[in-house]
Enzyme design. Structure first.
Site, PDB file in Angstrom:
ATOM      1  N   ALA A 136       0.860  -1.196   0.000  1.00 36.26           N
ATOM      2  CA  ALA A 136       0.000   0.000   0.000  1.00 36.26           C
ATOM      3  C   ALA A 136       0.894   1.242   0.000  1.00 36.26           C
ATOM      4  O   ALA A 136       0.773   2.126   0.837  1.00 36.26           O
ATOM      5  CB  ALA A 136      -0.963  -0.011   1.179  1.00 36.26           C
ATOM      6  N   LEU A 137       1.803   1.287  -0.963  1.00 34.52           N
ATOM      7  CA  LEU A 137       2.858   2.286  -0.979  1.00 34.52           C
ATOM      8  C   LEU A 137       2.309   3.696  -1.175  1.00 34.52           C
ATOM      9  O   LEU A 137       1.346   3.922  -1.901  1.00 34.52           O
ATOM     10  CB  LEU A 137       3.875   1.972  -2.079  1.00 34.52           C
ATOM     11  CG  LEU A 137       4.560   0.592  -2.004  1.00 34.52           C
ATOM     12  CD1 LEU A 137       5.621   0.479  -3.092  1.00 34.52           C
ATOM     13  CD2 LEU A 137       5.173   0.344  -0.628  1.00 34.52           C
ATOM     14  N   ASP A 185       7.342   5.592  12.446  1.00 38.16           N
ATOM     15  CA  ASP A 185       7.383   4.478  13.391  1.00 38.16           C
ATOM     16  C   ASP A 185       8.701   4.550  14.162  1.00 38.16           C
ATOM     17  O   ASP A 185       9.537   3.645  14.075  1.00 38.16           O
ATOM     18  CB  ASP A 185       7.259   3.155  12.642  1.00 38.16           C
ATOM     19  CG  ASP A 185       5.944   3.053  11.885  1.00 38.16           C
ATOM     20  OD1 ASP A 185       4.905   2.863  12.523  1.00 38.16           O
ATOM     21  OD2 ASP A 185       5.959   3.179  10.645  1.00 38.16           O
ATOM     22  N   MET A 242       1.999  10.514   6.556  1.00 40.77           N
ATOM     23  CA  MET A 242       1.567   9.551   5.539  1.00 40.77           C
ATOM     24  C   MET A 242       1.669   8.129   6.085  1.00 40.77           C
ATOM     25  O   MET A 242       2.652   7.748   6.708  1.00 40.77           O
ATOM     26  CB  MET A 242       2.384   9.712   4.276  1.00 40.77           C
ATOM     27  CG  MET A 242       2.027  10.980   3.528  1.00 40.77           C
ATOM     28  SD  MET A 242       2.638  10.973   1.840  1.00 40.77           S
ATOM     29  CE  MET A 242       1.826  12.456   1.228  1.00 40.77           C
ATOM     30  N   GLU A 281      10.734   7.458  10.150  1.00 47.43           N
ATOM     31  CA  GLU A 281      10.660   7.905  11.537  1.00 47.43           C
ATOM     32  C   GLU A 281       9.228   8.031  12.048  1.00 47.43           C
ATOM     33  O   GLU A 281       9.028   8.261  13.242  1.00 47.43           O
ATOM     34  CB  GLU A 281      11.401   9.227  11.712  1.00 47.43           C
ATOM     35  CG  GLU A 281      12.910   9.088  11.582  1.00 47.43           C
ATOM     36  CD  GLU A 281      13.657  10.374  11.883  1.00 47.43           C
ATOM     37  OE1 GLU A 281      13.007  11.440  11.954  1.00 47.43           O
ATOM     38  OE2 GLU A 281      14.889  10.315  12.041  1.00 47.43           O
ATOM     39  N   HIS A 319       6.858   5.937   1.562  1.00 49.33           N
ATOM     40  CA  HIS A 319       7.647   4.803   1.073  1.00 49.33           C
ATOM     41  C   HIS A 319       8.543   5.222  -0.096  1.00 49.33           C
ATOM     42  O   HIS A 319       9.705   4.811  -0.188  1.00 49.33           O
ATOM     43  CB  HIS A 319       6.724   3.672   0.597  1.00 49.33           C
ATOM     44  CG  HIS A 319       5.914   3.031   1.670  1.00 49.33           C
ATOM     45  ND1 HIS A 319       4.549   3.108   1.699  1.00 49.33           N
ATOM     46  CD2 HIS A 319       6.280   2.289   2.750  1.00 49.33           C
ATOM     47  CE1 HIS A 319       4.097   2.432   2.743  1.00 49.33           C
ATOM     48  NE2 HIS A 319       5.122   1.934   3.402  1.00 49.33           N
TER      49      HIS A 319
END
EC number: 6.3.2.1
Length: 281
Positions: free
Chosen positions: A31-32, A151, A185, A149, A36
């Site tokens: 699900a880019l 996460d 995002m 970052e 990403h």
């Protein structure tokens, strides 16, 4: 675009690289989005070869409904990557390929990094993350691996993982990419309605103000203020807010000049769980 499904195919591809050629890995669950893409572009710019893995890892979901609703778009993802470079290989294994002995997580000792924030609310999550990342790093053997970052807690845990497992790879943290209203995002954003996506801009707006307050106010007063911003909100429910030491991820007790701090939040937009964070100093 080379799409690899098995370990055998992967090893064949990796063996085709010339001596001394560098390899970058971007692990994803598909699900880019533009976040990403920023990781992949950096990997391409810093390495001779790039592998992007696309694998929705079941062991890092503590909520089966969340796993079932996680967006899947392999064909669209491959289309995005094809437009970036013809030197990218996509590794998109099945669950059976990644877990040949049955689906299950390794238990890790992450020195407490996994016990707070996401770890406190998502039991077993970081054991699942560690299991699949360790597998990917050992299979692919990249020189560098790239993580966002957004996460940040996961990023610190992966750094600890390669330390305790003595895996020779540089873990590269990359800045958060945001939507025009500041929303970080995320693949989960695809599940947001137009109204929810707009309202969720409050998350980053609140973090920005918390950063301004950090210079003059106590951590407790800032966190109380953050909680107030979400009280009674019709769509957004705050799950947690924490201000922590970046190195240990332990909650702040008293500000110290030589410690870097970061604020973290998890918010439900109806049933879609969103996370974000910001450096405070």
């Amino acid at each position: 675009m080379l799409v690899i499904k098995t370990e055998k195919e992967l090893k064949s591809h990796l063996s085709s690289f010339g001596n001394g050629e560098s390899l970058g890995l971007v692990p994803t669950m598909g699900a880019l989005h533009h976040g990403h893409v920023s990781l992949v572009r950096r990997a391409i710019s810093e390495n001779d070869n790039t592998v992007v893995s696309i694998f929705i890892n079941p062991t890092q979901f503590n909520n089966r409904e969340d796993l079932e609703k996680y967006p899947q778009s392999l064909i669209a993802d491959i289309d995005i990557l094809e437009k970036l470079s013809n030197k990218i290989a996509v590794f998109a294994p099945s669950v059976e390929e990644m877990y040949p002995n049955g689906v299950g997580s390794t238990s890790y000792m992450f020195d407490g990094l996994d016990q707070v924030m996401e770890g406190a609310f998502r039991e077993g999550h970081f054991n699942g993350v560690g299991t699949v990342v360790e597998t990917l790093l050992k299979l692919i053997k990249p020189n560098k691996a790239y993580f966002g970052e957004k996460d940040f807690q996961q990023l610190q845990i992966i750094r600890k993982l390669v330390e305790i497992k003595d895996i020779p790879v540089d873990i590269i943290g990359c800045p958060i990419v945001r939507e025009p209203n500041g929303l970080a995002m995320s693949s989960r954003n695809k599940r947001l309605s137009t109204t929810l996506r707009k309202e969720a801009g409050l998350i980053y707006k609140t973090l920005e103000t918390a950063k301004k307050k950090f210079g003059t106010e106590s951590a407790k007063s800032i966190m109380d203020w953050v909680k107030d911003q979400f009280k009674g909100h019709p769509f957004l429910k705050l799950e947690y807010v924490e201000i922590v030491d970046v190195g240990t991820l332990m909650p702040i007790k008293r500000k110290q000049d030589n410690i870097k701090y970061r604020a973290f939040m998890a918010v439900y937009a109806n049933d879609v769980r969103l996370i974000d964070n910001i450096a405070l100093n």
